[in-house]
Design a protein around this motif. Structure first.
Motif, short mmCIF file in Angstrom:
data_model
loop_
_atom_site.label_atom_id
_atom_site.label_comp_id
_atom_site.label_asym_id
_atom_site.label_seq_id
_atom_site.Cartn_x
_atom_site.Cartn_y
_atom_site.Cartn_z
N GLY A 90 69.49 77.15 -10.06
CA GLY A 90 69.72 77.95 -8.87
C GLY A 90 68.83 79.17 -8.88
O GLY A 90 68.39 79.63 -9.94
N ILE A 91 68.55 79.70 -7.68
CA ILE A 91 67.71 80.90 -7.55
C ILE A 91 68.26 81.73 -6.40
O ILE A 91 68.62 81.19 -5.36
CB ILE A 91 66.23 80.49 -7.33
CG1 ILE A 91 65.31 81.70 -7.35
CG2 ILE A 91 66.06 79.69 -6.04
CD1 ILE A 91 63.83 81.34 -7.47
N ASN A 92 68.31 83.06 -6.61
CA ASN A 92 68.85 83.89 -5.53
C ASN A 92 67.80 84.10 -4.44
O ASN A 92 66.66 83.63 -4.55
CB ASN A 92 69.40 85.20 -6.08
CG ASN A 92 68.32 86.20 -6.46
OD1 ASN A 92 67.16 85.83 -6.66
ND2 ASN A 92 68.69 87.45 -6.54
N THR A 121 76.57 81.49 1.67
CA THR A 121 76.57 82.94 1.61
C THR A 121 75.14 83.46 1.61
O THR A 121 74.30 82.97 0.87
CB THR A 121 77.28 83.43 0.35
OG1 THR A 121 78.61 82.92 0.35
CG2 THR A 121 77.32 84.95 0.32
N LEU A 122 74.90 84.47 2.45
CA LEU A 122 73.56 85.06 2.52
C LEU A 122 73.50 86.36 1.74
O LEU A 122 74.52 87.01 1.51
CB LEU A 122 73.19 85.30 3.98
CG LEU A 122 73.30 84.09 4.92
CD1 LEU A 122 72.90 84.47 6.33
CD2 LEU A 122 72.46 82.94 4.41
N VAL A 165 67.02 84.24 3.08
CA VAL A 165 68.08 85.13 2.61
C VAL A 165 69.24 84.35 2.01
O VAL A 165 70.31 84.92 1.78
CB VAL A 165 68.57 86.06 3.75
CG1 VAL A 165 67.47 87.01 4.16
CG2 VAL A 165 69.09 85.25 4.94
N ALA A 166 69.03 83.08 1.74
CA ALA A 166 70.07 82.24 1.12
C ALA A 166 69.68 81.87 -0.29
O ALA A 166 68.51 81.57 -0.55
CB ALA A 166 70.29 80.97 1.94
N ASN A 176 80.45 73.20 -3.59
CA ASN A 176 81.25 73.66 -2.44
C ASN A 176 80.71 74.94 -1.82
O ASN A 176 81.05 75.27 -0.68
CB ASN A 176 82.70 73.88 -2.86
CG ASN A 176 83.39 72.57 -3.24
OD1 ASN A 176 83.03 71.50 -2.74
ND2 ASN A 176 84.35 72.66 -4.13
N ASP A 177 79.88 75.66 -2.56
CA ASP A 177 79.32 76.91 -2.04
C ASP A 177 78.03 76.69 -1.25
O ASP A 177 77.44 77.65 -0.76
CB ASP A 177 79.06 77.89 -3.19
CG ASP A 177 80.34 78.40 -3.81
OD1 ASP A 177 80.32 78.74 -5.01
OD2 ASP A 177 81.37 78.46 -3.11
N PHE A 178 77.61 75.46 -1.13
CA PHE A 178 76.36 75.15 -0.44
C PHE A 178 76.67 74.38 0.84
O PHE A 178 77.41 73.40 0.82
CB PHE A 178 75.44 74.34 -1.35
CG PHE A 178 74.94 75.13 -2.53
CD1 PHE A 178 75.73 75.30 -3.66
CD2 PHE A 178 73.69 75.73 -2.49
CE1 PHE A 178 75.28 76.05 -4.73
CE2 PHE A 178 73.23 76.48 -3.56
CZ PHE A 178 74.02 76.64 -4.69
#
Length: 127
Positions: A50-52, A101-102, A31-32, A112-114
């Motif tokens: 990147g991949i959602n 963020t999930l 879910v990440a 910074n978001d990882f």
């Protein structure tokens, strides 16, 4: 947090291909959103792809668009980076990372978001 381990790096001639894999240990992988970054000697770490969390949205740096493909198989807790038409300027250590963020519908290009990072795998492209 998620533990990540990359593999698949190596030495390849210009024009060749490599597939990087990143296996995750942790319940939140599926879910990440995930990212691949790279860092060349003397340069800052930069976003590659990147991949959602569903795999339905992907993003690429302009320098790799059309040559690299990111994908994921949540059932295997694995994210991939298929790299084709490699160039000497692709030489770097490649890192996979899991976002803090999930359930995000998108991805991020900011390190910074990882919150979780692998140890990296070296990719060297000879001319």
């Amino acid at each position: 947090q998620v533990q990540l381990a990359e593999s698949g790096g190596g030495l390849v001639q210009a024009g060749g291909s490599l597939r990087l894999s990143c296996v995750a240990l942790g319940r939140t992988f599926s879910v990440a959103h995930m990212g691949w970054f790279r860092q060349a000697p003397g340069k800052e770490r930069e976003f590659v792809a990147g991949i959602n969390w569903t795999g339905g949205y992907t993003d690429y740096a302009d320098s790799v668009k059309g040559r690299f493909t990111i994908s994921r198989v949540n059932a295997k807790n694995t994210v991939y980076l298929q790299m084709n038409s490699l160039k000497p300027e692709d030489t770097a250590i490649y890192y996979c990372a899991a976002a803090k963020t999930l359930y995000s519908s998108g991805t991020s290009r900011s390190p910074n978001d990882f919150g979780s990072w692998g140890q990296g795998t070296q990719v060297t492209v000879s001319s």
